[in-house]
Enzyme design. Structure first.
Site, short mmCIF file in Angstrom:
data_model
loop_
_atom_site.label_atom_id
_atom_site.label_comp_id
_atom_site.label_asym_id
_atom_site.label_seq_id
_atom_site.Cartn_x
_atom_site.Cartn_y
_atom_site.Cartn_z
N ASP A 161 0.83 -1.20 0.00
CA ASP A 161 0.00 0.00 0.00
C ASP A 161 0.86 1.25 0.00
OD1 ASP A 161 -2.49 1.60 0.38
OD2 ASP A 161 -1.48 2.07 2.26
N SER A 183 -7.00 0.22 0.07
CA SER A 183 -5.88 0.81 0.79
C SER A 183 -6.21 0.96 2.28
CB SER A 183 -5.56 2.18 0.16
OG SER A 183 -4.72 2.95 0.97
#
Ligand code: URA
Ligand code: CA
Length: 433
Positions: A161, A183
Site C-alpha cells: 500500500d 488501501s
C-alpha cells in the site's frame, strides 16, 4: 504470467483472478514490476473499476505483502474505528474509554502523522507522563486487564500500500473507489482488527467532498470487510465545519473529558454515540444498535466511562488528575478573540481552512520534522446555524505568540455570516451491509 497481459485484461474491462492480482501486488512490492507498468494498471483500474471479488483480493494481497499484528492473545472481538480524516476530530479520544467501559477491547495502534493537529498519540501526550512506547506483552496485558491501551506504530505493515499509494499520488489515480477502499481496509486488517467501524467524512474538510462519493466509498469498504471475514459498518458524517468546538491537542483532550462527562458539544457526542453503538454491537456486547446506544449513555451518566479514561491515562504513565483538573493540561500564553463584524447567523465555517489556521499556530505538523505545540489551537464559540451579534466572539485563539494577524485573517476569510442559516445534518447515513 506476464504483467503486460494483466494490464491488457484490465484495460479491456475483464475481471482479474486472485492469482493475477497477487502477481501485481507482490511483484511490485518486491521491485520486480516497474513503476510504469503498475501506473498503467492503476489507470486501467481507475477507468474500469473492480468487482467485489477483485477488491477483496486486492485488499488481502496488500495485507499479505508485509507484517501483520497478531492480537489473538487478546480476549474478545477487537473492533477498530477508522476515520477518513477531518478537522478537530476528537472521537477516538472519547470512544476508546467509552466502549472499553462496556468491555469492548480497544487495542489501538496509533501514529503521529501530518495534519492540522497531531494524531491521537500527540493529543494524549499533552497529558504529562503519558507514553505509547509499550512492549507488545505489556500492551496485550493492559488490554486484557483494562480493555484499552494505545501503542506506537511499529512493524512493516502493508508495504504494498505504501508503494502503490505513492505511485497513485503522482499518476492521478488516487481518486479511485476500489483503490482507496482496499488501501484503507488493508491497513486496518494488517493492524489486527476483527471488526471495523468506519467514519467516512464528507464536506470541505474531507477527502470525499460530496455525500454521494462518501456513500460509495463507505459501501465499498463495508463490502470488502464483510467479504474478507471482518464485520464492518460505517457512518457517513459531515465535515463541512470542524467537529465539536476544540481544534488543538490539549484543547481536544479537554473536550474529550467534557464529552465523557456528558457535557461535551452536541455534534461530537452524537457522532461518538453513532460510531460507539456500532463498535459495541460488532463486539457482541449488545443485541441491537439501539441497546448498544442505551448502554453507552448509561456509562456516561454513571461515570464509568470517565473512570475508564483515568485508568487508561494512569496505566500508560499519564497524570490522571488532569481529568478532574483540566487546567493542568498545557495552557497557551495568549487568548485572543475574533469578533463577528455583523449580526446574523453563522452560515459557514470552512473546515480545512480553519484547520490550517490552527496549524499556523503550531497545533499540527507541516513536515515530519516539525514540532507540535500541544497547548495552542482554536476554540469555536459559534457553529453553523448559531445566531451571532456584531462584536461577539466567533473563535478564541489559544496562541503562544502575540502577533496572530495571519491566523485572524484566515479565520475571518473562512467564517461567513448570513441573514439565515441552518445547522447542517451531522450523520448523513448509516451503512450496515
Ligand atoms: N487514504 C488512504 O489510506 N488510502 C487512500 O488510497 C486514500 C486515502
Ligand atoms: Ca473537536
Amino acid at each position: 504470467m506476464r504483467m503486460v497481459d494483466i494490464i491488457a485484461k484490465k484495460r479491456d474491462g475483464k475481471e482479474l483472478t486472485t492469482e493475477e492480482i497477487d502477481f501485481v501486488v507482490q511483484g511490485y512490492t518486491q521491485g520486480e514490476i516497474p513503476d510504469y507498468q503498475v501506473s498503467a494498471w492503476a489507470m486501467s483500474v481507475f477507468f474500469n473499476d473492480m468487482t467485489d471479488k477483485e477488491r477483496a483480493d486486492l485488499t488481502m494481497s496488500m495485507v499479505n505483502s508485509g507484517e501483520t499484528i497478531d492480537l489473538s492473545a487478546i480476549e474478545g472481538i477487537k473492533v477498530d474505528k477508522h476515520s477518513t480524516g477531518g478537522v478537530g476530530d476528537t472521537t477516538t479520544l472519547v470512544l476508546a474509554p467509552l466502549v472499553a467501559a462496556l468491555d469492548v477491547p480497544v487495542a489501538k495502534m496509533s501514529g503521529r502523522g501530518l495534519g492540522h493537529t497531531g494524531g491521537t498519540t500527540d493529543k494524549l501526550e499533552s497529558v504529562a507522563g503519558f507514553h505509547v512506547e509499550l512492549e507488545k506483552e505489556e500492551f496485550i496485558r493492559l488490554v486484557n486487564e483494562h480493555k484499552v491501551a494505545v501503542i506506537g506504530q511499529s512493524g512493516n505493515l502493508t508495504p504494498a500500500d505504501k508503494k502503490l499509494y505513492a505511485l497513485r499520488d503522482v499518476t492521478a489515480t488516487v481518486n479511485s473507489i476500489p483503490l482507496i477502499a482496499s488501501s484503507i481496509m488493508s491497513k486496518k486488517i494488517a493492524a489486527g482488527a476483527d471488526a471495523i467501524v468506519l467514519d467516512v467524512k464528507t464536506g470541505a474538510g474531507a477527502f470525499m467532498k460530496t455525500a454521494e462519493d462518501a456513500k460509495e466509498l463507505a459501501h465499498a469498504m463495508v463490502s470488502i470487510g464483510n467479504n474478507v471475514g471482518r464485520k464492518t459498518m460505517a457512518v457517513i458524517s459531515d465535515m463541512s465545519q470542524p467537529l465539536g468546538l476544540a481544534i488543538g491537542n490539549a484543547l481536544e483532550v479537554k473536550e474529550a473529558i467534557l464529552t465523557l462527562q456528558g457535557k461535551g458539544p452536541k455534534d461530537l457526542e452524537e457522532l461518538c454515540l453513532a460510531l460507539g453503538r456500532q463498535m459495541v454491537f460488532l463486539a457482541g456486547k449488545a443485541d441491537s444498535l439501539e441497546q448498544a446506544e442505551e448502554k453507552l449513555k448509561e456509562v456516561i451518566q454513571n461515570g464509568k466511562a470517565l473512570e475508564k479514561f483515568k485508568h487508561f491515562l494512569a496505566n500508560q504513565g499519564g497524570d490522571a488528575s488532569v481529568v478532574d483538573h483540566p487546567d493542568r493540561l498545557p495552557q497557551a500564553q495568549y487568548l485572543i478573540e475574533v469578533p463577528a463584524d455583523q449580526d446574523g447567523f453563522v452560515s459557514g465555517i470552512v473546515a480545512d481552512e480553519i484547520g490550517t489556521a490552527a496549524m499556523l499556530l503550531g497545533a499540527g505538523r507541516a513536515t515530519k520534522e516539525s514540532e507540535i505545540d500541544l497547548a495552542v489551537g482554536l476554540m469555536l464559540n459559534k457553529k453553523v446555524g448559531d445566531p451571532v451579534k456584531v462584536g461577539e466572539s466567533l473563535v478564541t485563539i489559544h496562541a503562544n505568540r502575540e502577533d496572530v494577524a495571519d491566523v485572524i485573517a484566515k479565520i475571518k476569510e473562512n467564517i461567513t455570516i448570513a441573514d439565515k442559516a441552518d445547522a447542517p445534518v451531522l450523520v448523513h447515513d448509516i451503512v450496515t451491509e
